[in-house]
Design a protein around this motif. Structure first.
Motif, PDB file in Angstrom:
ATOM      1  N   GLU A  30       5.432  10.580  -2.446  1.00  0.00           N
ATOM      2  CA  GLU A  30       5.834   9.244  -2.010  1.00  0.00           C
ATOM      3  C   GLU A  30       6.809   8.681  -3.036  1.00  0.00           C
ATOM      4  O   GLU A  30       6.794   9.065  -4.196  1.00  0.00           O
ATOM      5  N   ARG A  31       7.639   7.739  -2.581  1.00  0.00           N
ATOM      6  CA  ARG A  31       8.510   7.043  -3.507  1.00  0.00           C
ATOM      7  C   ARG A  31       8.887   5.688  -2.918  1.00  0.00           C
ATOM      8  O   ARG A  31       8.922   5.512  -1.707  1.00  0.00           O
ATOM      9  N   LEU A  77       5.008   0.990  -1.240  1.00  0.00           N
ATOM     10  CA  LEU A  77       3.993   2.043  -1.290  1.00  0.00           C
ATOM     11  C   LEU A  77       2.626   1.521  -0.850  1.00  0.00           C
ATOM     12  O   LEU A  77       1.855   2.253  -0.216  1.00  0.00           O
ATOM     13  N   GLN A  98       2.670   1.604   2.839  1.00  0.00           N
ATOM     14  CA  GLN A  98       2.563   2.946   3.424  1.00  0.00           C
ATOM     15  C   GLN A  98       1.114   3.419   3.522  1.00  0.00           C
ATOM     16  O   GLN A  98       0.803   4.326   4.301  1.00  0.00           O
ATOM     17  N   GLY A 126      -0.732   5.170   1.560  1.00  0.00           N
ATOM     18  CA  GLY A 126      -0.898   6.585   1.253  1.00  0.00           C
ATOM     19  C   GLY A 126      -1.628   6.797  -0.063  1.00  0.00           C
ATOM     20  O   GLY A 126      -2.564   6.054  -0.410  1.00  0.00           O
ATOM     21  N   THR A 127      -1.170   7.801  -0.827  1.00  0.00           N
ATOM     22  CA  THR A 127      -1.834   8.158  -2.082  1.00  0.00           C
ATOM     23  C   THR A 127      -1.776   7.021  -3.089  1.00  0.00           C
ATOM     24  O   THR A 127      -2.769   6.692  -3.746  1.00  0.00           O
ATOM     25  N   TYR A 128      -0.605   6.389  -3.224  1.00  0.00           N
ATOM     26  CA  TYR A 128      -0.464   5.300  -4.188  1.00  0.00           C
ATOM     27  C   TYR A 128      -1.387   4.142  -3.837  1.00  0.00           C
ATOM     28  O   TYR A 128      -2.067   3.574  -4.713  1.00  0.00           O
TER      29      TYR A 128
END
Length: 625
Positions: free
Chosen positions: A587-588, A594, A597, A599-601
């Motif tokens: 991801e960025r 983030l 999104q 997600g992982t973050y």
């Protein structure tokens, strides 16, 4: 680059593998060491000339004594000879013997002085060259070599080389001349007694050669064991707190005692070998002298030899006894120098994996734009065989801050190590202001890149010297400015000696957070174009960490900044965040993007902040590294 290892190692009984010894390497290594001494030609000429002169005077003494004996015998046999004249002749001979002995003593002293000077100079040169080579070798090499092993080579092995140049080399020169000229003199006068007088020399040479080969093997093994002792002691001292915490003193003592006992047993075997060889050589010498007395006496009685010549032979053999006994010392010094020199040259001959290309130029001054273009990287001999980084691309402009986060082993620190070229990329390229970092000099590149790591190393010197390590001539105001940004100044200002306070070995007098703040100040003092903080605030409390990041914003306006972190709180305001997973960019984006999104973050953020998508006021929980 990994150190070369022989294909068939031998075990020493302690779980350590010792290399097979190349006994044929002795001439090559000793010749190379001799060439190091020849860098000082005038001193070498004086030393060799003195050694040769002393050897010649050693040969003069037997002739003078033999001539005096024959002269006295003739005068005594002559009934008409003047006793005063005979006494004067003997006094003249005695004076010449004394004069020759005095001159020999002066030349021997001059030889010893010059030999020791040359040996010390070569030892000095080798130490500097060895230390310089260690600084040039890549991180991959140091990853594979134990520091205790390198310390052992840089100290013990240099001493082994120095001992050979100090005494062994010049003694060998003197002995060769003494035996060569003396042999010619004895055999040319009377072949039978001359050959008998020299009959022990071939045995001594054979025995010395055999002893040299065996001593070479034992010296290599002993030096390997001494290296193991150095490693064991170094680890025990560096891990003293762990040893005490787990009451492991007895275990460490047993481990050290086993290595010490193995070294002691090998040393005793080496002494036994040397003394056994010396005893056999001495026995051969006295056997030859007995034969000379027996056969020579018969030849004197039959009139084929004079008493003076027999005296000359026996005197020559007596003079030759001490140098021949020194063959053991010469061979021992040569064997040690061969093993020590071989271990040194093994490292000195390595070509650093990371080095300047022949056409490398200094990094041209620019804005400091850092760019990764499809970068891939794998550690040589890595345990998994999988790439550590795959297809990493990003760009950071001056004044911008890029944050890199991700789970342990995702490649975050590897990115930090690639920018100053501690390692070279496997594929792709890294540029600074459009210049591939592999085409610029390492010195200019590392002056432009400031790397502050989580694992801080401080020198056992003052706070001021540690902070100013990259710029030793910097003034106190700059040091205070850097420590103020790192939130360290107030603490240092309260110390009794302030900035002159010694921090102890590895900074033991400071706490973990204070050591990290000292490291941050050290990174700032050089004003690099690119600043990389590799989890540099892991041991600092959240409040202080926030103040450091706030102060860094002002400093970093002219810098390109990369922050590698596990705590996400201070990253809300950075320009871009990259999330790594298994060496790839998963991801960025900015913090808010983030979080959106999910997600992982976002999962890491919720884990650290109890589900709240805002910066907490208290110190957040840390994700394990």
């Amino acid at each position: 680059m990994t150190p070369s290892s022989p294909p068939r190692p031998e075990a020493d009984g302690l779980g350590t593998h010792l290399p097979i010894v190349d006994v044929k390497a002795m001439p090559r290594i000793l010749l190379r060491l001799t060439r190091l001494a020849l860098r000082y030609p005038w001193r070498c000429s004086i030393a060799v000339g003195s050694a040769l002169g002393a050897a010649v005077l050693n040969l003069v003494t037997p002739r003078l004594l033999g001539g005096a004996v024959d002269q006295a015998r003739l005068l005594l046999a002559d009934a008409h000879a003047d006793p005063i004249e005979a006494r004067q002749a003997l006094l003249i001979t005695a004076g010449l013997v004394i004069l020759a002995s005095a001159a020999r003593g002066i030349l021997t002293g001059l030889q010893g002085y010059q030999g020791e000077y040359i040996a010390n100079r070569v030892g000095y040169d080798l130490r500097l060259t060895f230390f310089d080579q260690l600084q040039r070798l890549s991180f991959a090499y140091h990853d594979a070599m134990h520091s205790g092993e390198l310390i052992s080579r840089g100290i013990l092995d240099v001493e082994g080389v120095r001992g050979f140049l100090e005494s062994g080399l010049l003694r060998a020169v003197s002995l060769i001349l003494l035996v060569a000229v003396g042999s010619w003199r004895l055999i040319s006068t009377d072949a039978v007694t001359g050959c008998l007088a020299l009959s022990f020399v071939p045995f001594v040479v054979w025995r010395a050669a055999r002893m040299g080969a065996l001593l070479r093997i034992s010296w290599v093994r002993l030096q390997e064991l001494m290296s193991q002792l150095s490693r064991t002691m170094e680890e025990s001292l560096q891990g003293a707190r762990v040893v005490r915490a787990y009451a492991a003193k007895a275990f460490e003592l047993v481990k050290f005692d086993r290595a010490s006992d193995a070294a002691l047993r090998l040393s005793n075997r080496r002494i036994t070998l040397r003394m056994s060889s010396v005893a056999q050589m001495t026995l051969a010498y006295y056997a030859a002298m007995g034969l000379v007395l027996l056969i020579g006496g018969h030849r004197v009685a039959s009139g084929r030899l004079t008493v003076g010549y027999l005296t000359e032979i026996l005197t020559f053999m007596t003079i030759l006894q001490q140098p021949l006994r020194q063959i053991a010392m010469v061979v021992n010094a040569s064997a040690r120098a061969t093993s020590a020199g071989g271990r040194l040259f093994e490292i000195l001959d390595l070509e650093p994996e990371i080095r300047d290309t022949p056409d490398a130029r200094d990094l041209a001054p620019g804005q400091g734009v850092l760019r990764f273009e499809g970068v891939c990287f794998s550690y040589a001999g890595g345990p998994t065989g999988r790439p550590t980084l795959s297809d990493i691309s990003f760009e950071v402009q001056p004044g911008q801050t890029l944050a890199i986060v991700g789970p342990p082993g995702s490649g975050k620190s590897t990115i930090a190590h690639l920018v100053p070229r501690f390692y070279d990329v496997t594929a792709g390229r890294i540029t600074i202001d459009g210049q591939d970092i592999r085409t610029v000099t390492l010195g200019s590149l590392r002056r432009a890149v400031g790397l502050v790591q989580q694992d801080v190393f401080l020198f056992d010197t003052s706070v001021s010297n540690n902070v100013a390590y990259a710029e030793p001539e910097v003034d106190e105001d700059a040091i205070i400015a850097a420590t103020s940004v790192a939130q360290l100044h107030e603490h240092v200002d309260r110390l009794p000696a302030r900035y002159l306070t010694r921090v102890g070995e590895r900074g033991v007098a400071l706490s973990g957070g204070q050591r990290q703040r000292t490291s941050i100040a050290r990174g700032l003092i050089a004003r690099p174009a690119i600043m990389i903080l590799d989890d540099a605030t892991a041991a600092i409390d959240a409040t202080t960490e926030r103040r450091i990041h706030d102060r860094l914003k002002d400093v970093n306006r002219a810098m390109t900044t990369i922050i590698i972190a596990h705590r996400l709180g201070p990253l809300r305001d950075v320009d871009e965040i990259i999330v790594l997973d298994d060496g790839r960019i998963a991801e960025r984006g900015r913090h808010d993007q983030l979080i959106a999104q999910n997600g992982t973050y976002a999962a890491l953020w919720r884990l650290q902040n109890g589900g709240e998508a805002r910066l907490p006021s208290a110190e957040p929980a840390r994700v394990s590294a």
